[in-house]
Design an enzyme around this catalytic site. Structure first.
Site, short mmCIF file in Angstrom:
data_model
loop_
_atom_site.label_atom_id
_atom_site.label_comp_id
_atom_site.label_asym_id
_atom_site.label_seq_id
_atom_site.Cartn_x
_atom_site.Cartn_y
_atom_site.Cartn_z
N ASP A 107 0.84 -1.19 0.00
CA ASP A 107 0.00 0.00 0.00
C ASP A 107 0.88 1.25 0.00
O ASP A 107 1.70 1.43 -0.90
CB ASP A 107 -0.96 -0.08 1.20
CG ASP A 107 -2.02 0.99 1.22
OD1 ASP A 107 -3.06 0.79 0.57
OD2 ASP A 107 -1.82 2.02 1.90
N HIS A 272 -7.05 -7.02 0.72
CA HIS A 272 -6.00 -6.01 0.65
C HIS A 272 -4.91 -6.25 1.69
O HIS A 272 -3.72 -6.04 1.41
CB HIS A 272 -6.62 -4.63 0.86
CG HIS A 272 -5.64 -3.50 0.84
ND1 HIS A 272 -4.91 -3.16 -0.29
CD2 HIS A 272 -5.27 -2.61 1.81
CE1 HIS A 272 -4.13 -2.13 -0.01
NE2 HIS A 272 -4.33 -1.78 1.26
#
Length: 292
Positions: A107, A272
């Site tokens: 990320d 994620h």
């Protein structure tokens, strides 16, 4: 569970401009730095780090502005540029005795890793980026109704004041939204870990917003300049992503291929937070990369 990676030693390391990073270090052997994402801390790597530490020196810092690292006031676009944050890592590694190191980021940390790979090609030996596109490409694909999934990118891109005020009014609701919506297996984020992430984010609203604001400004400038120069990542690169390309209508592997000639691109069925949801899969991919 304590808010530490078990059997790792913690250091506070000055890196630049009076900024000190909190870093957990464990194992021995070739060095690899693992960078966390939003809205997390270095603890997101707790499972992967323990495995890699059996034969590597594993360094897990909190990025500047996050966790227990320093949170300098945003005095200009460079304060939280990915270039500045990448330089932090080089200084951190050198302070710990490592002139060269592998680098994996998730990320926000993956965007820092990407910039480090471009800016410090002789220092980064291997590069892994988890669940992002390079900043320039991310903005290119975020358009139309599908861009609603990235509403936070646009909110935090606004000038100082409004985004900080809005998020600070309900920080747990804001940061908790992403922890809840982006996880495919909620058991991967047990209550004590979730609370650590919320507390850390709650205490870092201005610096988190500044990090995102940089990604809508100076980071785009840096990526655009590198694209114009034809700059490419020179080390072996592994990318692990959810299949957002299929969902949103772009070819993720092709976008990454434009930045490197030595790419392994993988999609995952994990959510994620893949280093916590599927640590064995992430360890396998990282070990395949490190073996090159």
């Amino acid at each position: 569970m304590l808010p530490v990676i078990q059997d790792f030693t913690y250091h506070r390391v000055p890196v630049a401009d009076g900024v000190t990073l909190n870093a957990a270090v464990g194992g021995s052997g070739p060095a690899i730095i693992l960078l966390h994402g939003f809205p997390q801390t270095h603890l997101m790597w707790r499972h992967v780090a323990a495995d890699l530490a059996t034969d590597h020196t594993v360094i897990c810092p909190d990025l500047r502005g996050y966790g227990d690292s320093d949170k300098p006031a945003e005095t200009g676009p460079d304060t939280y540029s990915k270039r500045t944050m990448a330089a932090d890592l080089v200084a951190l590694a050198r302070a710990l005795g490592h002139e060269r190191f592998a680098l994996a980021g998730h990320d926000r940390g993956a965007l820092v890793a990407f910039r480090a790979g471009l800016d410090h090609p002789d220092t980064i030996t291997h590069l892994a980026c988890l669940d992002v596109l390079p900043t320039l490409d991310m903005w290119d694909v975020m358009r139309g109704a599908s861009a609603a999934v990235g509403f936070h990118l646009y909110l935090m891109a606004q000038p100082p004041g409004l985004p900080e005020q809005m998020i600070s009014a309900a920080p747990d609701a804001f940061f908790g939204h992403f922890l809840d919506q982006w996880v495919a297996d909620p058991a991967a984020l047990p209550a004590e870990i979730r609370e650590i992430y919320l507390a850390a984010s709650r205490a870092a609203v201005p610096s988190i917003v500044a990090d995102y604001r940089a990604s809508a400004g100076i980071d785009v400038e840096h990526d655009s300049a590198d694209r114009a120069r034809g700059s490419r990542l020179r080390m072996p690169v592994t990318v692990i992503q959810q299949d957002w390309g299929a969902a949103l209508g772009y070819d993720a592997a092709a976008l990454w291929q434009a930045w490197t000639d030595d790419l392994r691109h993988h999609t995952t069925t994990a959510g994620h937070f893949m280093a916590e949801e599927a640590p064995a899969e992430i360890v396998q991919r990282l070990r395949e990369l490190l073996a090159l």
